[in-house]
Design a protein around this motif. Structure first.
Motif, short mmCIF file in Angstrom:
data_model
loop_
_atom_site.label_atom_id
_atom_site.label_comp_id
_atom_site.label_asym_id
_atom_site.label_seq_id
_atom_site.Cartn_x
_atom_site.Cartn_y
_atom_site.Cartn_z
N GLU A 140 -48.39 39.89 148.43
CA GLU A 140 -47.93 39.26 149.66
C GLU A 140 -46.45 38.95 149.55
O GLU A 140 -45.88 38.93 148.45
N SER A 142 -45.07 36.10 150.53
CA SER A 142 -44.83 34.65 150.60
C SER A 142 -43.80 34.20 149.57
O SER A 142 -43.10 33.20 149.78
N GLU A 145 -40.29 34.12 151.15
CA GLU A 145 -40.04 32.92 151.95
C GLU A 145 -39.81 31.71 151.06
O GLU A 145 -38.93 30.88 151.34
N HIS A 146 -40.60 31.61 150.00
CA HIS A 146 -40.46 30.48 149.08
C HIS A 146 -39.07 30.48 148.45
O HIS A 146 -38.41 29.43 148.37
#
Length: 239
Positions: A140, A142, A145-146
């Motif tokens: 993914e 994510s 973004e983190h």
């Protein structure tokens, strides 16, 4: 002795099977500057020196207790390159490389450390090691973004932090996550039009596009000219 060690640092109790000598001051030394180590520092780094000594150990121990010891050392001296190097070796070992939770824990730990010491070279270098792992092993996005969120948090406290800008440039290039970067850059410049780091990053983002598209080049010229009209012509980065 056990009670005393637990008061100094509980992680020492995990190494009761290891005989070590705390770091100490050589009283016979005629050095100009003699370091007087705090008790916890002397014990944790004395232990680390013993368990990582190649003359005493055939190879580096890759275990949870070693990560705990290295964490204690990192909290005492975040700029110790060897501490982060050993952590990277252990996390990359066959025992830990597939333990996703350990990698998440490491990222969380580093999130906290970077926010506390945002200009520490060793922390940002270790961050690249972590980002590379997530990029190669995550299914993914994510983690993208983190990472961008962390960088924005750092820049919110110091909008010209060289380490954060350099890391964002490297990270975006590695992941190809260019979407939204121009908007982010515009926001940073509009909040502080004298932020040379933001201008340099914008140049990195735009230079290839401007070489291949007159439309992009013209739009960039117009945008820069609007900034000049707002703040005057003394900012060399705009030019």
């Amino acid at each position: 002795m056990v009670d005393k060690l637990s008061e100094i640092d509980p992680v020492l109790l995990e190494f009761e099977d290891v005989s070590y000598t705390p770091l100490s001051v050589d009283s016979s030394s005629d050095a100009v500057l003699v370091i007087h180590y705090p008790l916890r520092f002397a014990h944790t780094f004395g232990l680390l020196r013993t368990v990582t000594n190649p003359n005493l150990n055939e190879k580096l121990e890759c275990s949870d207790r070693m990560l705990n010891l290295l964490k204690s050392c990192a909290l005492l001296n975040p700029a110790d390159y060897s501490v982060w190097h050993f952590r990277s070796i252990i996390l990359s070992s066959s025992l830990f490389k597939d333990r996703f939770q350990n990698w998440l824990n490491e990222r969380q730990f580093l999130d906290t450390m970077i926010k506390e010491y945002p200009k520490n070279y060793q922390l940002w270098q270790h961050r690249r090691f972590l980002c590379t792992h997530f990029h190669q092993n995550s299914t993914e996005n994510s983690y993208i973004e983190h990472e961008k969120s962390l960088i924005e948090d750092v820049l919110r406290d110091d909008s010209k932090n060289y380490h954060a800008w350099s890391h964002r440039d490297w990270f975006v290039q590695m992941t190809g996550s260019f979407e939204g970067e121009i908007v982010f850059c515009e926001r940073m410049i509009e909040s502080d039009s004298w932020n040379n780091s933001a201008w340099n990053y914008r140049f990195e983002l735009r230079q290839n596009a401007m070489k291949s598209s007159l439309v992009v080049c013209w739009r960039e010229w117009e945008w820069a000219w609007n900034i000049i009209e707002q703040i005057g012509s003394n900012n060399e980065s705009v030019w």
